[in-house]
Design an enzyme around this catalytic site. Structure first.
Site, PDB file in Angstrom:
ATOM      1  N   TRP A  16    -135.837 -63.257   0.021  1.00 61.87           N
ATOM      2  CA  TRP A  16    -135.866 -61.956   0.145  1.00 61.87           C
ATOM      3  C   TRP A  16    -137.293 -61.741   0.895  1.00 61.87           C
ATOM      4  O   TRP A  16    -138.177 -61.993   0.551  1.00 61.87           O
ATOM      5  CB  TRP A  16    -135.955 -61.410  -1.343  1.00 61.87           C
ATOM      6  CG  TRP A  16    -135.774 -59.934  -1.345  1.00 61.87           C
ATOM      7  CD1 TRP A  16    -134.378 -59.236  -1.468  1.00 61.87           C
ATOM      8  CD2 TRP A  16    -136.936 -58.848  -1.385  1.00 61.87           C
ATOM      9  NE1 TRP A  16    -134.822 -57.758  -1.341  1.00 61.87           N
ATOM     10  CE2 TRP A  16    -136.312 -57.718  -1.370  1.00 61.87           C
ATOM     11  CE3 TRP A  16    -138.060 -58.837  -1.516  1.00 61.87           C
ATOM     12  CZ2 TRP A  16    -136.899 -56.547  -1.478  1.00 61.87           C
ATOM     13  CZ3 TRP A  16    -138.979 -57.742  -1.338  1.00 61.87           C
ATOM     14  CH2 TRP A  16    -138.278 -56.588  -1.638  1.00 61.87           C
ATOM     15  N   HIS A  23    -132.003 -25.550  -9.746  1.00 63.51           N
ATOM     16  CA  HIS A  23    -133.278 -25.403  -9.201  1.00 63.51           C
ATOM     17  C   HIS A  23    -133.393 -26.192  -7.689  1.00 63.51           C
ATOM     18  O   HIS A  23    -134.215 -26.743  -7.704  1.00 63.51           O
ATOM     19  CB  HIS A  23    -134.375 -25.889  -9.967  1.00 63.51           C
ATOM     20  CG  HIS A  23    -134.443 -24.836 -11.334  1.00 63.51           C
ATOM     21  ND1 HIS A  23    -134.940 -23.803 -11.430  1.00 63.51           N
ATOM     22  CD2 HIS A  23    -134.020 -25.330 -12.507  1.00 63.51           C
ATOM     23  CE1 HIS A  23    -134.848 -23.230 -12.637  1.00 63.51           C
ATOM     24  NE2 HIS A  23    -134.427 -24.133 -13.232  1.00 63.51           N
ATOM     25  N   ASN A  43    -142.128 -68.692  -3.306  1.00 70.64           N
ATOM     26  CA  ASN A  43    -141.838 -67.255  -3.539  1.00 70.64           C
ATOM     27  C   ASN A  43    -142.948 -66.590  -4.081  1.00 70.64           C
ATOM     28  O   ASN A  43    -143.818 -66.996  -4.966  1.00 70.64           O
ATOM     29  CB  ASN A  43    -140.972 -67.506  -4.757  1.00 70.64           C
ATOM     30  CG  ASN A  43    -140.474 -66.419  -5.728  1.00 70.64           C
ATOM     31  OD1 ASN A  43    -140.092 -66.307  -6.735  1.00 70.64           O
ATOM     32  ND2 ASN A  43    -140.601 -65.093  -5.228  1.00 70.64           N
ATOM     33  N   GLY A  44    -143.067 -65.280  -3.457  1.00 72.76           N
ATOM     34  CA  GLY A  44    -144.324 -64.435  -3.713  1.00 72.76           C
ATOM     35  C   GLY A  44    -144.974 -63.947  -2.432  1.00 72.76           C
ATOM     36  O   GLY A  44    -144.392 -63.928  -1.460  1.00 72.76           O
ATOM     37  N   LYS A  47    -126.413 -46.849  -9.854  1.00 76.64           N
ATOM     38  CA  LYS A  47    -125.258 -47.928  -9.818  1.00 76.64           C
ATOM     39  C   LYS A  47    -124.439 -47.624  -8.605  1.00 76.64           C
ATOM     40  O   LYS A  47    -124.255 -48.583  -7.910  1.00 76.64           O
ATOM     41  CB  LYS A  47    -124.366 -47.922 -10.903  1.00 76.64           C
ATOM     42  CG  LYS A  47    -124.608 -48.740 -12.370  1.00 76.64           C
ATOM     43  CD  LYS A  47    -124.951 -49.908 -12.310  1.00 76.64           C
ATOM     44  CE  LYS A  47    -126.442 -50.301 -11.795  1.00 76.64           C
ATOM     45  NZ  LYS A  47    -127.303 -50.380 -12.645  1.00 76.64           N
ATOM     46  N   CYS A  67    -136.712 -64.284  -3.789  1.00 73.24           N
ATOM     47  CA  CYS A  67    -136.657 -65.764  -3.300  1.00 73.24           C
ATOM     48  C   CYS A  67    -136.202 -66.591  -4.421  1.00 73.24           C
ATOM     49  O   CYS A  67    -136.761 -66.503  -5.685  1.00 73.24           O
ATOM     50  CB  CYS A  67    -137.887 -66.097  -2.688  1.00 73.24           C
ATOM     51  SG  CYS A  67    -138.454 -65.213  -1.193  1.00 73.24           S
ATOM     52  N   ARG A 103    -131.320 -63.632  -6.220  1.00 74.15           N
ATOM     53  CA  ARG A 103    -132.999 -63.360  -6.022  1.00 74.15           C
ATOM     54  C   ARG A 103    -133.324 -62.992  -4.700  1.00 74.15           C
ATOM     55  O   ARG A 103    -134.355 -62.666  -4.616  1.00 74.15           O
ATOM     56  CB  ARG A 103    -133.721 -64.545  -6.440  1.00 74.15           C
ATOM     57  CG  ARG A 103    -133.559 -65.248  -7.999  1.00 74.15           C
ATOM     58  CD  ARG A 103    -134.235 -66.437  -8.131  1.00 74.15           C
ATOM     59  NE  ARG A 103    -135.742 -66.218  -7.937  1.00 74.15           N
ATOM     60  CZ  ARG A 103    -136.453 -65.654  -8.989  1.00 74.15           C
ATOM     61  NH1 ARG A 103    -136.023 -65.367 -10.251  1.00 74.15           N
ATOM     62  NH2 ARG A 103    -137.816 -65.412  -9.078  1.00 74.15           N
ATOM     63  N   LYS A 108    -132.330 -59.414  -7.505  1.00 69.78           N
ATOM     64  CA  LYS A 108    -132.025 -58.771  -8.772  1.00 69.78           C
ATOM     65  C   LYS A 108    -133.637 -59.045  -9.669  1.00 69.78           C
ATOM     66  O   LYS A 108    -134.171 -58.287 -10.534  1.00 69.78           O
ATOM     67  CB  LYS A 108    -131.363 -60.089  -9.609  1.00 69.78           C
ATOM     68  CG  LYS A 108    -131.166 -59.632 -11.154  1.00 69.78           C
ATOM     69  CD  LYS A 108    -129.787 -60.144 -11.348  1.00 69.78           C
ATOM     70  CE  LYS A 108    -129.415 -59.305 -12.872  1.00 69.78           C
ATOM     71  NZ  LYS A 108    -129.066 -58.161 -12.860  1.00 69.78           N
ATOM     72  N   GLU A 126    -126.724 -48.398  -5.510  1.00 72.35           N
ATOM     73  CA  GLU A 126    -126.978 -49.711  -5.032  1.00 72.35           C
ATOM     74  C   GLU A 126    -125.973 -50.636  -4.618  1.00 72.35           C
ATOM     75  O   GLU A 126    -125.842 -51.374  -3.806  1.00 72.35           O
ATOM     76  CB  GLU A 126    -127.252 -50.459  -6.775  1.00 72.35           C
ATOM     77  CG  GLU A 126    -128.566 -50.208  -7.211  1.00 72.35           C
ATOM     78  CD  GLU A 126    -128.772 -50.666  -8.408  1.00 72.35           C
ATOM     79  OE1 GLU A 126    -129.894 -51.729  -8.703  1.00 72.35           O
ATOM     80  OE2 GLU A 126    -128.018 -50.771  -9.522  1.00 72.35           O
ATOM     81  N   GLU A 134    -128.826 -43.693 -14.496  1.00 71.70           N
ATOM     82  CA  GLU A 134    -128.195 -44.710 -14.016  1.00 71.70           C
ATOM     83  C   GLU A 134    -126.980 -44.839 -13.362  1.00 71.70           C
ATOM     84  O   GLU A 134    -126.517 -45.814 -12.679  1.00 71.70           O
ATOM     85  CB  GLU A 134    -128.018 -45.395 -15.570  1.00 71.70           C
ATOM     86  CG  GLU A 134    -127.496 -46.879 -15.779  1.00 71.70           C
ATOM     87  CD  GLU A 134    -128.252 -47.737 -14.804  1.00 71.70           C
ATOM     88  OE1 GLU A 134    -129.273 -47.734 -14.301  1.00 71.70           O
ATOM     89  OE2 GLU A 134    -127.918 -48.900 -14.916  1.00 71.70           O
TER      90      GLU A 134
HETATM   91  C1  G6P Z   1    -134.286 -54.988  -9.618  1.00 70.20           C
HETATM   92  C2  G6P Z   1    -132.936 -54.901  -9.778  1.00 70.20           C
HETATM   93  C3  G6P Z   1    -132.397 -54.045 -10.833  1.00 70.20           C
HETATM   94  C4  G6P Z   1    -133.423 -53.850 -12.051  1.00 70.20           C
HETATM   95  C5  G6P Z   1    -134.983 -53.820 -11.574  1.00 70.20           C
HETATM   96  C6  G6P Z   1    -135.788 -54.121 -12.761  1.00 70.20           C
HETATM   97  O1  G6P Z   1    -134.469 -53.601  -8.728  1.00 70.20           O
HETATM   98  O2  G6P Z   1    -131.974 -54.884  -8.835  1.00 70.20           O
HETATM   99  O3  G6P Z   1    -131.138 -53.998 -11.310  1.00 70.20           O
HETATM  100  O4  G6P Z   1    -133.226 -52.838 -12.878  1.00 70.20           O
HETATM  101  O5  G6P Z   1    -135.292 -54.818 -10.535  1.00 70.20           O
HETATM  102  O6  G6P Z   1    -135.657 -55.433 -13.388  1.00 70.20           O
HETATM  103  P1  G6P Z   1    -135.984 -55.991 -14.769  1.00 70.20           P
HETATM  104  O7  G6P Z   1    -135.574 -57.548 -14.802  1.00 70.20           O
HETATM  105  O8  G6P Z   1    -137.214 -55.842 -14.821  1.00 70.20           O
HETATM  106  O9  G6P Z   1    -135.051 -55.279 -15.737  1.00 70.20           O
END
Ligand code: G6P
Length: 611
Positions: free
Chosen positions: A74, A508, A100-101, A489, A2, A27, A606, A492, A485
């Site tokens: 969100w 395994h 937000n929260g 990616k 949010c 956000r 994010k 996501e 990672e």
């Molecule tokens: C969310 C984002 C990710 C990020 C993660 C941790 O899931 O979509 O891209 O890696 O949060 O965020 P931070 O700001 O703590 O690195």
């Protein structure tokens, strides 16, 4: 999670708020809404979906007015629909609030309101809060600020809120506990937002609200109070340090692509001033006063979420390899609730791009309460984790807007390699290895540049795989977290199911999945060459489609691969930086070819400020 914007001044509030919401959309983008006050009447517009939907609904009648607030959501409580969109109002429609929260005791407050004859019309915890403010305002004959303050003393949970009251149209009120808020101090105008991006265009003077603070904001002045103790708090005015261009796309089609291409600079910004090439020593001012505590620590933990957790895994390997101390790497969401051995002889590093991730912040606070030394490795200056940590190192990657993290990851890995080198130098360990690593830092940016030149050829590969349903990423040693990672990616932003595995673990379980439909990405470096080659053969013999990313160039790899991406060779401990970039580009191009919303993938946000 949010985004919130509030404005009071002489400009058309809707223009400032809508522009700010667009910047905060990373956000959350489930719904958007705005409320503007004009002639003591608040007009409300809100809808499901993105800010651009909201804009189409606005006309002159509901946008005149020079103060107001807005929200991009969100969803937590209640599905993302028009009615659950913020802002929310109390029964009298006098109070309008964005949040937000999460209000954790919303059920008991809802019951209390219901007993008093006030029924909530939405499914949100937020409506309960604004109804509660309206209820005690009327019942106890309070003024606006006191009603908000008192209500907040009864709330359990996390909030960043901005509130309007039609009875006192000369002010807006903002309050924070667990969700970030920043005040922007202009000339006869004030701003409040979840981060500085909606503010930077108008003023660089800002104040970060701290936990448990409430600000009464008028056009030309403000007052900040502690919510529980109800005394005035003096706050320093700080400056926004980045430029407006840094948060704009600058000609790129997507923020994600821009951020991928910024990596030669973001990685060199992480290194700048931290290696003295004359004496070969690392200097990290942010943690220098704590070096001895770290070297003496009985236990070292690293905690993080998402991409930052993958960087943490690499950080753990680096510290173990160079400092010869064992490191435990923990998901923050587990670490915060699990019974751990953290104590006053422990050091806990928290890694976070945003510095606001609720689980990482809570894990760090818990470690602090158990007596540990806490260190933050953070990108966003002034963020909660940066402020809460005992000490730390900023990664200086600049604003990262694309929801999928890219440049922050490579900067985190860069900083972790500097921290490991720094500690090893202080402990007198592995001098030669550290020296070769630091020497290699000189050329890492140029090598990243060379990798970025492969973007078009990676796009060609992406065309062959855009319809794949699954993907496997395999690597050994330092390339195992890179495999995780790479898979993250792709998941996501393209919604293709992908898994990262240590290459040898494939035997395994995942090997059962391999057939002609399964693309497998192998990460091959010189020091693990023979071992990974065996795993490649195992996939080849089962008909899997093989994409190799490698610093090695030879007939063997050519023979086994369907596609090969050659990257420059570098120091083994820095290889994750170069290896990750082709995987970012592969995910990006596949997602674009599939028509996905790369910068704002579905269901993600994010900055995850709820647990
Ligand atoms: C969310 C984002 C990710 C990020 C993660 C941790 O899931 O979509 O891209 O890696 O949060 O965020 P931070 O700001 O703590 O690195």
């Amino acid at each position: 999670m949010c985004g919130i914007v509030g404005y009071i001044g002489s400009r058309k509030a809707a223009d400032v708020i809508i522009k700010g919401l667009r910047r905060l959309e990373y956000r959350g983008y489930d719904s958007a809404g705005i409320a503007v006050n004009h002639n003591n009447k608040t007009s409300l517009t809100k809808c499901k979906g993105k800010v651009k939907n909201l804009e189409t609904m606005l006309d002159e009648s509901n946008t005149v007015g020079t103060f107001g607030l807005g929200h991009t959501r969100w969803a937590t409580h209640g599905i993302p629909n028009d009615i659950n969109a913020h802002p929310h109002q109390d029964k009298s429609s006098k109070f309008t609030l964005v949040h937000n929260g999460i209000i954790e005791n919303y059920s008991s407050l809802r019951q209390l309101l219901s007993d008093a004859g006030i029924e909530c019309v939405t499914d949100t915890d937020t409506e309960v809060l604004v109804q509660f403010i309206g209820y005690i305002y009327k019942k106890d004959h309070l003024d606006f600020a006191e009603a908000v303050r008192l209500a907040l003393t009864k709330v359990v949970g996390a909030y960043g809120i901005v509130v309007l009251c039609e009875d006192e149209p000369d002010k807006i009120i903002a309050a924070r506990f667990g969700s970030p808020l920043v005040l922007g101090i202009g000339k006869d105008e004030m701003f409040v937002a979840s981060d500085t991006s909606p503010i930077i265009e108008y003023t660089r003077n800002i104040i970060y609200l701290d936990e448990g603070e409430l600000a009464v904001i008028k056009k030309s002045d403000y007052e900040i109070r502690n919510i529980r103790k109800n005394h005035i708090v003096d706050k320093d005015i700080e400056k926004i340090e980045y430029s407006l261009e840094q948060i704009e796309k600058g000609g790129y089609e997507h923020f994600m692509l821009k951020e991928i291409f910024e990596q030669p600079n973001s990685v060199s910004d992480a290194i700048r001033g931290r290696i003295n090439y004359n004496d070969g020593l690392v200097k990290l001012g942010g943690i220098q006063d704590y070096v001895q505590n770290i070297l003496d620590a009985k236990q070292i933990f690293i905690t993080a979420c998402g991409t930052s957790w993958h960087a943490a895994l690499i950080g753990g390997f680096l510290i173990e390899e160079l400092l010869h101390k064992s490191v435990k790497v923990e998901y923050a969401s587990e670490f915060r609730y699990r019974r751990t051995t953290v104590d006053s002889e422990s050091v806990v590093l928290a890694i976070s791009q945003s510095g606001e991730t609720a689980d990482t912040l809570a894990a760090m606070k818990k470690a602090k309460s158990l007596g540990a030394l806490t260190l933050g490795i953070v990108n966003v200056v002034g963020s909660s984790i940066a402020r809460e940590a005992d000490a730390g190192v900023y990664i200086h990657a600049g604003p990262e807007i694309g929801v999928a993290s890219t440049k922050a990851f490579t900067s985190q890995v860069t900083i972790l390699s500097l921290i490991a080198s720094y500690l090893a130098q202080k402990a007198g360990k592995d001098r030669t290895k550290v020296q070769t690593l630091l020497d290699e830092c000189k050329s890492i940016s140029n090598k990243i540049d060379s990798v970025l030149k492969l973007s078009d050829s990676i796009k060609t590969i992406a065309r062959d795989y855009q319809d794949a349903k699954n993907f496997l990423y395999l690597g050994r040693g330092y390339q195992f977290p890179v495999a995780l990672e790479g898979a993250l990616k792709l998941k996501e932003i393209s919604y293709i199911h992908a898994e990262g595995y240590p290459a040898a673990e494939m035997k395994h379980g995942p090997i059962a999945l391999i057939d002609e439909e399964m693309p497998v990405v192998f990460l091959v470096t010189k020091n693990q060459y023979d071992k990974v080659l065996s795993n490649i053969r195992e996939v080849k013999s089962r008909g899997g489609r093989i994409i190799i990313v490698s610093s090695q160039e030879n007939d063997e790899l050519m023979e086994y691969s369907d596609h090969i991406i050659h990257i420059p060779s570098t120091h083994n401990l820095l290889a994750p930086i170069l290896m990750t970039i082709p995987l970012q580009l592969l995910a990006y191009h596949i997602a674009v070819l599939k028509g996905c919303d790369v910068d704002q993938p579905r269901n993600l946000a994010k900055s995850v400020t709820v647990e």
